[in-house]
Design an enzyme around this catalytic site. Structure first.
Site, PDB file in Angstrom:
ATOM      1  N   GLU A  84       0.809  -1.228   0.000  1.00  0.00           N
ATOM      2  CA  GLU A  84       0.000   0.000   0.000  1.00  0.00           C
ATOM      3  C   GLU A  84       0.840   1.275   0.000  1.00  0.00           C
ATOM      4  OE1 GLU A  84      -0.045  -2.327   2.312  1.00  0.00           O
ATOM      5  OE2 GLU A  84       0.368  -1.395   4.246  1.00  0.00           O
ATOM      6  N   HIS A 108       4.518  -9.577  -5.661  1.00  0.00           N
ATOM      7  CA  HIS A 108       3.055  -9.503  -5.774  1.00  0.00           C
ATOM      8  C   HIS A 108       2.769  -8.425  -6.824  1.00  0.00           C
ATOM      9  CE1 HIS A 108      -1.145  -9.468  -4.930  1.00  0.00           C
ATOM     10  NE2 HIS A 108      -1.161  -8.556  -3.999  1.00  0.00           N
ATOM     11  N   GLU A 231      -9.609 -26.599  15.725  1.00  0.00           N
ATOM     12  CA  GLU A 231      -9.489 -27.845  14.960  1.00  0.00           C
ATOM     13  C   GLU A 231      -9.365 -27.639  13.454  1.00  0.00           C
ATOM     14  OE1 GLU A 231     -11.879 -31.215  15.826  1.00  0.00           O
ATOM     15  OE2 GLU A 231     -11.892 -30.819  17.977  1.00  0.00           O
TER      16      GLU A 231
HETATM   17  P1  NDP Z   1       6.816  -6.739   5.562  1.00  0.00           P
HETATM   18  O1  NDP Z   1       5.698  -5.963   6.150  1.00  0.00           O
HETATM   19  O2  NDP Z   1       7.251  -7.975   6.270  1.00  0.00           O
HETATM   20  O3  NDP Z   1       8.098  -5.802   5.424  1.00  0.00           O
HETATM   21  C1  NDP Z   1       7.986  -4.531   4.964  1.00  0.00           C
HETATM   22  C2  NDP Z   1       9.325  -3.881   4.767  1.00  0.00           C
HETATM   23  O4  NDP Z   1       9.082  -2.617   4.139  1.00  0.00           O
HETATM   24  C3  NDP Z   1      10.092  -3.597   6.049  1.00  0.00           C
HETATM   25  O5  NDP Z   1      11.450  -3.875   5.852  1.00  0.00           O
HETATM   26  C4  NDP Z   1       9.855  -2.108   6.260  1.00  0.00           C
HETATM   27  O6  NDP Z   1      10.991  -1.484   6.837  1.00  0.00           O
HETATM   28  C5  NDP Z   1       9.718  -1.586   4.849  1.00  0.00           C
HETATM   29  N1  NDP Z   1       8.906  -0.366   4.799  1.00  0.00           N
HETATM   30  C6  NDP Z   1       7.676  -0.173   5.329  1.00  0.00           C
HETATM   31  N2  NDP Z   1       7.239   1.055   5.094  1.00  0.00           N
HETATM   32  C7  NDP Z   1       8.205   1.677   4.386  1.00  0.00           C
HETATM   33  C8  NDP Z   1       8.359   2.996   3.859  1.00  0.00           C
HETATM   34  N3  NDP Z   1       7.389   3.919   3.983  1.00  0.00           N
HETATM   35  N4  NDP Z   1       9.488   3.265   3.193  1.00  0.00           N
HETATM   36  C9  NDP Z   1      10.438   2.334   3.052  1.00  0.00           C
HETATM   37  N5  NDP Z   1      10.369   1.094   3.524  1.00  0.00           N
HETATM   38  C10 NDP Z   1       9.266   0.774   4.198  1.00  0.00           C
HETATM   39  O7  NDP Z   1       6.438  -7.043   4.047  1.00  0.00           O
HETATM   40  P2  NDP Z   1       6.285  -8.460   3.326  1.00  0.00           P
HETATM   41  O8  NDP Z   1       7.619  -9.096   3.214  1.00  0.00           O
HETATM   42  O9  NDP Z   1       5.153  -9.222   3.928  1.00  0.00           O
HETATM   43  O10 NDP Z   1       5.773  -8.016   1.873  1.00  0.00           O
HETATM   44  C11 NDP Z   1       6.658  -7.536   0.895  1.00  0.00           C
HETATM   45  C12 NDP Z   1       6.100  -7.903  -0.488  1.00  0.00           C
HETATM   46  O11 NDP Z   1       6.049  -9.322  -0.599  1.00  0.00           O
HETATM   47  C13 NDP Z   1       4.682  -7.407  -0.755  1.00  0.00           C
HETATM   48  O12 NDP Z   1       4.599  -7.072  -2.113  1.00  0.00           O
HETATM   49  C14 NDP Z   1       3.829  -8.645  -0.457  1.00  0.00           C
HETATM   50  O13 NDP Z   1       2.597  -8.650  -1.168  1.00  0.00           O
HETATM   51  C15 NDP Z   1       4.746  -9.723  -0.991  1.00  0.00           C
HETATM   52  N6  NDP Z   1       4.498 -11.061  -0.475  1.00  0.00           N
HETATM   53  C16 NDP Z   1       4.460 -11.284   0.870  1.00  0.00           C
HETATM   54  C17 NDP Z   1       4.294 -12.556   1.351  1.00  0.00           C
HETATM   55  C18 NDP Z   1       4.364 -12.827   2.812  1.00  0.00           C
HETATM   56  O14 NDP Z   1       4.321 -13.988   3.162  1.00  0.00           O
HETATM   57  N7  NDP Z   1       4.488 -11.880   3.723  1.00  0.00           N
HETATM   58  C19 NDP Z   1       4.078 -13.710   0.453  1.00  0.00           C
HETATM   59  C20 NDP Z   1       4.246 -13.380  -0.947  1.00  0.00           C
HETATM   60  C21 NDP Z   1       4.410 -12.096  -1.362  1.00  0.00           C
HETATM   61  P3  NDP Z   1      10.947  -0.633   8.184  1.00  0.00           P
HETATM   62  O15 NDP Z   1      11.565  -1.487   9.219  1.00  0.00           O
HETATM   63  O16 NDP Z   1      11.758   0.560   7.839  1.00  0.00           O
HETATM   64  O17 NDP Z   1       9.503  -0.310   8.485  1.00  0.00           O
END
Ligand code: NDP
Ligand code: MG
Length: 338
Positions: A84, A108, A231
């Site tokens: 987002e 994604h 369950e």
């Molecule tokens: P997470 O929420 O685990 O991690 C988000 C990362 O983004 C953190 O390192 C965070 O760093 C950084 N971040 C957040 N806000 C900002 C910002 N404003 N500017 C810069 N960096 C920022 O994400 P996911 O790994 O879950 O998801 C990443 C992608 O992978 C998405 O596209 C998701 O749809 C996709 N995906 C996720 C899956 C999952 O299992 N989680 C499975 C398959 C795909 P900080 O510490 O600085 O906040």
């Protein structure tokens, strides 16, 4: 049938001499970065300064750079931050630093499918999406296995986008388990549909309704929690292992008979499918995406209210009390993702 690829179809050597910039170090980011590094690929991590991931990635031994710098350093820029906010970060930090012939990648397709990110025509754009949470992607790789991945090439500026994407997925271990070819449109639409009607939306409402009916009828919340929430995992594990038939084989014949006579009563197929088609149509038209983007711009009023209300729902309250006493449940079981 969709194309499937395995290790023999991937040439990890294509990444030799190249740098992969992993933007974000959360669930997926840490797993991609570590697996690629262990596969011999040069990795830099791009993060915002002051965020909590910065120290984590530094402790894990990575070169951590501001996102703009990491983008400049990377031949392949994999963007793994929250969907987002990705569009905004892309416009400010990534787009100005992308050079012709580089690749940008996603796990994604949301931002590409709904045009929150519109890459220039002179870069490759691909999807490398593990079908599992990041912690599983890392754990499986470390155990010599892999998590199956989706591949999709959205834009092929160099003529090599698919081979680079296959090499990338091999680097994170996905080729050990199988790579399924799709498109970003199919991945995004089926992903949103699945999480809304079955995995999250459907299942949570099914559990909640079952819980509420039992409690309203005077049964204890503890029994209702065990029957309608706890369950479920046992059933899903059986389905994952052996399909619905295998699950039916393991449960009692009474349960199987109940499935046949009562399932269609609580989920009348024609009605349920008509509602599901409405959800699908909102996903396809972009209406759901627009609502979610607007919800974020407005400070998430619905999201926050629902999250707060759920916390106090009796099924969550009793669940917290019961789980405290169920110490045999391993942490691994709590890994979650869609
Ligand atoms: P997470 O929420 O685990 O991690 C988000 C990362 O983004 C953190 O390192 C965070 O760093 C950084 N971040 C957040 N806000 C900002 C910002 N404003 N500017 C810069 N960096 C920022 O994400 P996911 O790994 O879950 O998801 C990443 C992608 O992978 C998405 O596209 C998701 O749809 C996709 N995906 C996720 C899956 C999952 O299992 N989680 C499975 C398959 C795909 P900080 O510490 O600085 O906040
Ligand atoms: Mg999903």
């Amino acid at each position: 049938m969709a194309n499937m690829y395995y290790e023999k179809d991937c040439n990890l050597g294509l990444l030799e001499g190249k740098t992969v910039a992993i933007i974000g170090y959360g669930s997926q980011g840490h797993a991609h970065a570590m697996n690629l590094r262990d596969s011999g690929v040069k990795v830099v991590v791009g993060l915002r300064q002051g965020g909590k991931s910065w120290d984590v990635a530094t402790k894990d031994g990575f070169d951590v750079l501001p996102i703009a710098e990491a983008t400049k350093a990377g031949d392949i820029v994999m963007i793994l931050i929250n969907d987002e906010i990705m569009g905004e970060v892309y416009d400010k930090e990534v787009a100005p630093n992308l050079a012709a012939g580089k690749a940008i990648a996603f796990a994604h397709g949301f931002n590409i499918r709904y045009k929150q990110i519109v890459p220039p025509a002179n870069v490759d754009v691909f999807l490398a999406a593990p079908k599992g949470p990041g912690h599983t992607v890392r754990a499986q790789y470390a155990a010599g296995r892999g998590v199956p991945c989706l591949i999709a090439v959205e834009q092929d500026a160099t003529g090599k986008a698919k081979d680079v994407a296959l090499a990338y997925i091999a680097g994170i271990g996905g080729a050990r388990a199988g790579i399924l070819e799709t498109t970003m449109t199919e991945e995004t639409e089926t992903d949103l549909f699945g999480e809304q009607v079955v995995l999250c939306g459907g299942v949570v409402d099914l559990m909640r309704c079952g819980f509420e009916v039992l409690v309203e009828a005077g049964y204890s919340p503890e029994s209702a929690y065990f029957e309608c929430l706890h369950e479920l995992k046992l059933i899903v594990d059986l389905v994952n292992k052996a399909g619905v038939g295998g699950m039916n084989y393991s449960v009692s014949d009474t349960a199987e008979y109940g499935e046949y006579v009562s399932g269609p009563r609580v989920l009348p197929a024609e009605e349920t499918k008509a509602r599901m088609r409405e959800v699908l149509s909102d996903v396809q038209s972009g209406k759901f995406a627009k609502n979610w983007i607007d919800e974020n711009k407005n400070g998430r009023p619905l999201f926050n209210a629902q999250r707060a209300a759920l916390k106090d729902h009796p099924m969550e309250v009793v669940g917290r009390q019961l789980r405290e006493k169920m110490l045999w449940q391993s942490d691994a079981d709590l890994d979650s993702a869609t």
